[in-house]
Each structure stands twice: as structure tokens, then as C-alpha cells.
Design a protein around this motif. Structure first.
Motif, PDB file in Angstrom:
ATOM      1  N   UNK A  24       0.828  -1.209   0.000  1.00 37.25           N
ATOM      2  CA  UNK A  24       0.000   0.000   0.000  1.00 37.25           C
ATOM      3  C   UNK A  24       0.859   1.255   0.000  1.00 37.25           C
ATOM      4  N   UNK A  25       1.920   1.257   0.762  1.00 35.51           N
ATOM      5  CA  UNK A  25       2.823   2.412   0.805  1.00 35.51           C
ATOM      6  C   UNK A  25       3.462   2.639  -0.555  1.00 35.51           C
ATOM      7  N   UNK A  26       3.939   1.578  -1.185  1.00 40.54           N
ATOM      8  CA  UNK A  26       4.540   1.689  -2.519  1.00 40.54           C
ATOM      9  C   UNK A  26       3.518   2.235  -3.508  1.00 40.54           C
ATOM     10  N   UNK A  27       2.304   1.691  -3.450  1.00 41.11           N
ATOM     11  CA  UNK A  27       1.250   2.025  -4.404  1.00 41.11           C
ATOM     12  C   UNK A  27       0.721   3.447  -4.188  1.00 41.11           C
ATOM     13  N   UNK A  28       0.395   3.786  -2.935  1.00 43.68           N
ATOM     14  CA  UNK A  28      -0.307   5.033  -2.634  1.00 43.68           C
ATOM     15  C   UNK A  28       0.656   6.186  -2.331  1.00 43.68           C
ATOM     16  N   UNK A  29       1.527   5.994  -1.387  1.00 46.93           N
ATOM     17  CA  UNK A  29       2.409   7.097  -0.979  1.00 46.93           C
ATOM     18  C   UNK A  29       3.561   7.336  -1.938  1.00 46.93           C
ATOM     19  N   UNK A  30       4.238   6.264  -2.340  1.00 43.60           N
ATOM     20  CA  UNK A  30       5.424   6.428  -3.175  1.00 43.60           C
ATOM     21  C   UNK A  30       5.067   6.856  -4.592  1.00 43.60           C
ATOM     22  N   UNK A  31       4.075   6.194  -5.201  1.00 45.40           N
ATOM     23  CA  UNK A  31       3.769   6.437  -6.612  1.00 45.40           C
ATOM     24  C   UNK A  31       2.437   7.140  -6.861  1.00 45.40           C
ATOM     25  N   UNK A  32       1.639   7.344  -5.822  1.00 43.47           N
ATOM     26  CA  UNK A  32       0.354   8.039  -5.918  1.00 43.47           C
ATOM     27  C   UNK A  32      -0.506   7.496  -7.066  1.00 43.47           C
ATOM     28  N   UNK A  33      -0.602   6.167  -7.115  1.00 41.30           N
ATOM     29  CA  UNK A  33      -1.377   5.499  -8.154  1.00 41.30           C
ATOM     30  C   UNK A  33      -2.863   5.494  -7.798  1.00 41.30           C
ATOM     31  N   UNK A  34      -3.697   5.386  -8.832  1.00 40.80           N
ATOM     32  CA  UNK A  34      -5.139   5.243  -8.634  1.00 40.80           C
ATOM     33  C   UNK A  34      -5.429   3.873  -8.028  1.00 40.80           C
ATOM     34  N   UNK A  35      -6.671   3.700  -7.555  1.00 41.94           N
ATOM     35  CA  UNK A  35      -7.037   2.413  -6.940  1.00 41.94           C
ATOM     36  C   UNK A  35      -6.810   1.257  -7.913  1.00 41.94           C
ATOM     37  N   UNK A  36      -7.255   1.416  -9.163  1.00 37.99           N
ATOM     38  CA  UNK A  36      -7.018   0.403 -10.193  1.00 37.99           C
ATOM     39  C   UNK A  36      -6.060   0.972 -11.233  1.00 37.99           C
ATOM     40  N   UNK A  37      -5.069   0.172 -11.588  1.00 36.68           N
ATOM     41  CA  UNK A  37      -4.103   0.533 -12.622  1.00 36.68           C
ATOM     42  C   UNK A  37      -3.959  -0.662 -13.562  1.00 36.68           C
ATOM     43  N   UNK A  38      -3.472  -0.432 -14.746  1.00 36.75           N
ATOM     44  CA  UNK A  38      -3.238  -1.520 -15.693  1.00 36.75           C
ATOM     45  C   UNK A  38      -2.153  -2.443 -15.145  1.00 36.75           C
ATOM     46  N   UNK A  39      -2.402  -3.733 -15.234  1.00 34.00           N
ATOM     47  CA  UNK A  39      -1.444  -4.722 -14.737  1.00 34.00           C
ATOM     48  C   UNK A  39      -0.108  -4.592 -15.464  1.00 34.00           C
ATOM     49  N   UNK A  40      -0.152  -4.264 -16.744  1.00 33.92           N
ATOM     50  CA  UNK A  40       1.075  -4.101 -17.527  1.00 33.92           C
ATOM     51  C   UNK A  40       1.925  -2.974 -16.929  1.00 33.92           C
ATOM     52  N   UNK A  41       1.286  -1.868 -16.583  1.00 29.40           N
ATOM     53  CA  UNK A  41       1.995  -0.717 -16.005  1.00 29.40           C
ATOM     54  C   UNK A  41       2.656  -1.096 -14.686  1.00 29.40           C
ATOM     55  N   UNK A  42       1.910  -1.778 -13.816  1.00 24.54           N
ATOM     56  CA  UNK A  42       2.435  -2.161 -12.502  1.00 24.54           C
ATOM     57  C   UNK A  42       3.586  -3.145 -12.668  1.00 24.54           C
ATOM     58  N   UNK A  43       3.405  -4.152 -13.493  1.00 19.91           N
ATOM     59  CA  UNK A  43       4.466  -5.144 -13.736  1.00 19.91           C
ATOM     60  C   UNK A  43       5.732  -4.459 -14.238  1.00 19.91           C
ATOM     61  N   UNK A  44       5.576  -3.559 -15.198  1.00 22.34           N
ATOM     62  CA  UNK A  44       6.731  -2.883 -15.772  1.00 22.34           C
ATOM     63  C   UNK A  44       7.435  -1.988 -14.742  1.00 22.34           C
ATOM     64  N   UNK A  45       6.657  -1.329 -13.895  1.00 19.35           N
ATOM     65  CA  UNK A  45       7.254  -0.492 -12.846  1.00 19.35           C
ATOM     66  C   UNK A  45       8.067  -1.336 -11.882  1.00 19.35           C
ATOM     67  N   UNK A  46       7.505  -2.456 -11.470  1.00 22.85           N
ATOM     68  CA  UNK A  46       8.187  -3.330 -10.514  1.00 22.85           C
ATOM     69  C   UNK A  46       9.450  -3.939 -11.144  1.00 22.85           C
ATOM     70  N   UNK A  47       9.339  -4.359 -12.389  1.00 22.50           N
ATOM     71  CA  UNK A  47      10.504  -4.938 -13.058  1.00 22.50           C
ATOM     72  C   UNK A  47      11.614  -3.899 -13.249  1.00 22.50           C
ATOM     73  N   UNK A  48      11.237  -2.634 -13.390  1.00 22.72           N
ATOM     74  CA  UNK A  48      12.218  -1.564 -13.557  1.00 22.72           C
ATOM     75  C   UNK A  48      12.839  -1.136 -12.230  1.00 22.72           C
ATOM     76  N   UNK A  49      12.341  -1.706 -11.141  1.00 24.07           N
ATOM     77  CA  UNK A  49      12.909  -1.393  -9.830  1.00 24.07           C
ATOM     78  C   UNK A  49      12.361  -0.128  -9.199  1.00 24.07           C
ATOM     79  N   UNK A  50      11.229   0.329  -9.675  1.00 21.50           N
ATOM     80  CA  UNK A  50      10.635   1.544  -9.103  1.00 21.50           C
ATOM     81  C   UNK A  50       9.941   1.263  -7.796  1.00 21.50           C
TER      82      UNK A  50
END
Length: 72
Positions: free
Chosen positions: A46-72
Motif C-alpha cells: 500500500x505504501x509503494x502504491x499510494x504514498x510512493x507512486x500516488x497510483x489510482x485504486x485500479x491501474x493496468x497490470x502491464x503498467x504495474x508489472x513494468x514499474x516493478x521490473x524496472x525497480x521503481x
């Protein structure tokens, strides 16, 4: 973010993308069982999703996967 959580996020995103296509959305709850059996890990996600990246409640799985793989 701990490596085990990164791997879980990538795995879940890949599974959802394979099943429903590249337009499928996810929330950070998608990486956990319905029962909150690891509150520290849930808060880490939740901290990574909300505080660190200020993402919406639902995001595209491709976007999230790519962010995580990039080490963000």
C-alpha cells in the motif's frame, strides 16, 4: 520493497494479463488473499502504491508489472 513482494506482483500481473489481456486492471489488494494474514506486507504494498507512486485504486497490470521490473 522486498524481493518476495516484487516477485509476487510480477507473477500476479502476468497471470492476469495472460487470462484477460493487456487491458486488465489490478489494485494492490490483488496480491493478497482475502484474509489479511500479513499486515506488514500489505502495508508495504500500500505504501509503494499510494504514498510512493500516488497510483489510482485500479491501474493496468502491464503498467504495474513494468514499474516493478524496472525497480521503481
Amino acid at each position: 520493497m522486498r524481493d518476495s513482494l516484487r516477485q509476487k506482483i510480477i507473477e500476479v500481473c502476468n497471470t492476469k494479463i495472460a487470462a484477460k489481456g493487456e487491458g486488465v486492471g489490478v489494485s494492490f489488494y490483488a496480491f493478497f488473499k482475502n484474509r489479511n494474514d500479513d499486515p506488514d506486507l500489505l502495508m508495504e504494498a500500500a505504501t509503494w502504491w499510494i504514498r510512493t507512486h500516488q497510483l489510482d485504486h485500479f491501474e493496468k497490470a502491464v503498467k504495474i508489472r513494468d514499474m516493478v521490473q524496472a525497480g521503481q
